[in-house]
Motif scaffolding. Sequence first.
Motif, PDB file in Angstrom:
ATOM      1  N   SER A   1       0.890  -1.146  -0.022  1.00  0.00           N
ATOM      2  CA  SER A   1      -0.095   0.042   0.276  1.00  0.00           C
ATOM      3  C   SER A   1       0.797   1.165   0.249  1.00  0.00           C
ATOM      4  O   SER A   1       0.641   1.703  -0.377  1.00  0.00           O
TER       5      SER A   1
ATOM      6  N   GLU B   1      -1.393   0.723 -13.229  1.00  0.00           N
ATOM      7  CA  GLU B   1      -0.644   1.976 -11.715  1.00  0.00           C
ATOM      8  C   GLU B   1      -0.375   3.051 -12.394  1.00  0.00           C
ATOM      9  O   GLU B   1       1.113   3.226 -12.689  1.00  0.00           O
TER      10      GLU B   1
ATOM     11  N   THR C   1       2.510  12.543 -14.438  1.00  0.00           N
ATOM     12  CA  THR C   1       3.671  12.229 -14.021  1.00  0.00           C
ATOM     13  C   THR C   1       4.418  11.976 -15.706  1.00  0.00           C
ATOM     14  O   THR C   1       4.219  12.640 -16.491  1.00  0.00           O
TER      15      THR C   1
ATOM     16  N   TYR D   1      -1.471  12.317 -15.991  1.00  0.00           N
ATOM     17  CA  TYR D   1      -1.369  12.899 -14.789  1.00  0.00           C
ATOM     18  C   TYR D   1      -0.215  12.976 -14.160  1.00  0.00           C
ATOM     19  O   TYR D   1      -0.454  12.460 -12.654  1.00  0.00           O
TER      20      TYR D   1
ATOM     21  N   LYS E   1      -5.091  -2.811 -17.698  1.00  0.00           N
ATOM     22  CA  LYS E   1      -5.092  -1.820 -16.286  1.00  0.00           C
ATOM     23  C   LYS E   1      -3.792  -1.336 -15.851  1.00  0.00           C
ATOM     24  O   LYS E   1      -2.883  -2.360 -15.897  1.00  0.00           O
TER      25      LYS E   1
ATOM     26  N   ASN F   1      -0.393   6.904  -3.900  1.00  0.00           N
ATOM     27  CA  ASN F   1      -0.325   7.463  -4.389  1.00  0.00           C
ATOM     28  C   ASN F   1      -0.796   7.331  -5.960  1.00  0.00           C
ATOM     29  O   ASN F   1      -0.911   7.541  -7.411  1.00  0.00           O
ATOM     30  N   ALA F   2      -1.380   5.764  -6.754  1.00  0.00           N
ATOM     31  CA  ALA F   2      -1.627   5.876  -7.402  1.00  0.00           C
ATOM     32  C   ALA F   2      -2.718   5.655  -7.893  1.00  0.00           C
ATOM     33  O   ALA F   2      -3.731   5.594  -6.563  1.00  0.00           O
ATOM     34  N   ASP F   3      -2.868   4.946  -9.634  1.00  0.00           N
ATOM     35  CA  ASP F   3      -4.163   5.230  -9.844  1.00  0.00           C
ATOM     36  C   ASP F   3      -4.272   4.058 -10.367  1.00  0.00           C
ATOM     37  O   ASP F   3      -3.422   4.097 -11.398  1.00  0.00           O
ATOM     38  N   THR F   4      -5.915   3.646 -10.355  1.00  0.00           N
ATOM     39  CA  THR F   4      -5.498   2.492 -11.387  1.00  0.00           C
ATOM     40  C   THR F   4      -6.152   3.210 -12.164  1.00  0.00           C
ATOM     41  O   THR F   4      -7.754   3.549 -12.248  1.00  0.00           O
ATOM     42  N   VAL F   5      -5.388   3.292 -13.935  1.00  0.00           N
ATOM     43  CA  VAL F   5      -6.602   3.603 -14.958  1.00  0.00           C
ATOM     44  C   VAL F   5      -6.788   2.542 -16.028  1.00  0.00           C
ATOM     45  O   VAL F   5      -5.214   1.443 -15.994  1.00  0.00           O
TER      46      VAL F   5
ATOM     47  N   GLY G   1       0.651   6.577 -10.945  1.00  0.00           N
ATOM     48  CA  GLY G   1       0.742   7.424  -9.920  1.00  0.00           C
ATOM     49  C   GLY G   1       1.708   8.694  -9.970  1.00  0.00           C
ATOM     50  O   GLY G   1       1.991   9.573 -11.213  1.00  0.00           O
ATOM     51  N   GLU G   2       1.997   9.875  -8.937  1.00  0.00           N
ATOM     52  CA  GLU G   2       2.157  10.721  -9.248  1.00  0.00           C
ATOM     53  C   GLU G   2       4.038  11.001  -9.921  1.00  0.00           C
ATOM     54  O   GLU G   2       4.570   9.390  -9.108  1.00  0.00           O
TER      55      GLU G   2
END
Length: 189
Positions: free
Chosen positions: A19, A69, A45, A43, A67, A24-28, A71-72
């Motif tokens: 975790s 991951e 990044t 995003y 999918k 700070n990750a999004d699943t896209v 994040g910033e």
Amino acid sequence: MKKTAVIASAAALTGVFASTAVANADTVTVKSGDTVSKLAKDYDTTVDAIVNTNKLSNANLIFVGQKLEIGEATQADNNQQAAQDQQSQQVAPAASSQQATTNYNTTSNYTSNVSGNEQAAKEWIAARESGGNYGARNGQYIGRYQLSASYLGGDYSPANQERVADQYVASRYGSWSAAQSHWLSNGWY
């Protein structure tokens, strides 16, 4: 009983690390028209951060429905991307000044007459092909519109890229809007 406690602790510890790594990750989910560079821009990044996080073997090969991951970007990622962008925009020194002019003619003054919806379609394609970067390279494909080096005739200047892209689209599709429609259907133009 000790074995169970150790396994439970290890599982909890793994969960904490997992975790933390993607906090700070999004699943896209990749949609038609997405590219790694577009996702990186959307995003805030870098392409390298997306490639490394998702262990992509080819940054130019993602699939609709995949999918990712995202994040910033870390400061190191941003610094690395900035260095790569700067390097890709530099022209390699040539053997003579005449050859340098041939490779990157900075005095070219082409002005595109594309406007309105056609200009919007042109910008849309440039964003997907290279993130709008005149210095982008992908094998034999070069620049903002990812045209073959043979189309550009050795002149990779922004003005020549614009001129050749307008000619290519006019001869192949008739308009930038038609080229965009083709891109949406096929993932390329």
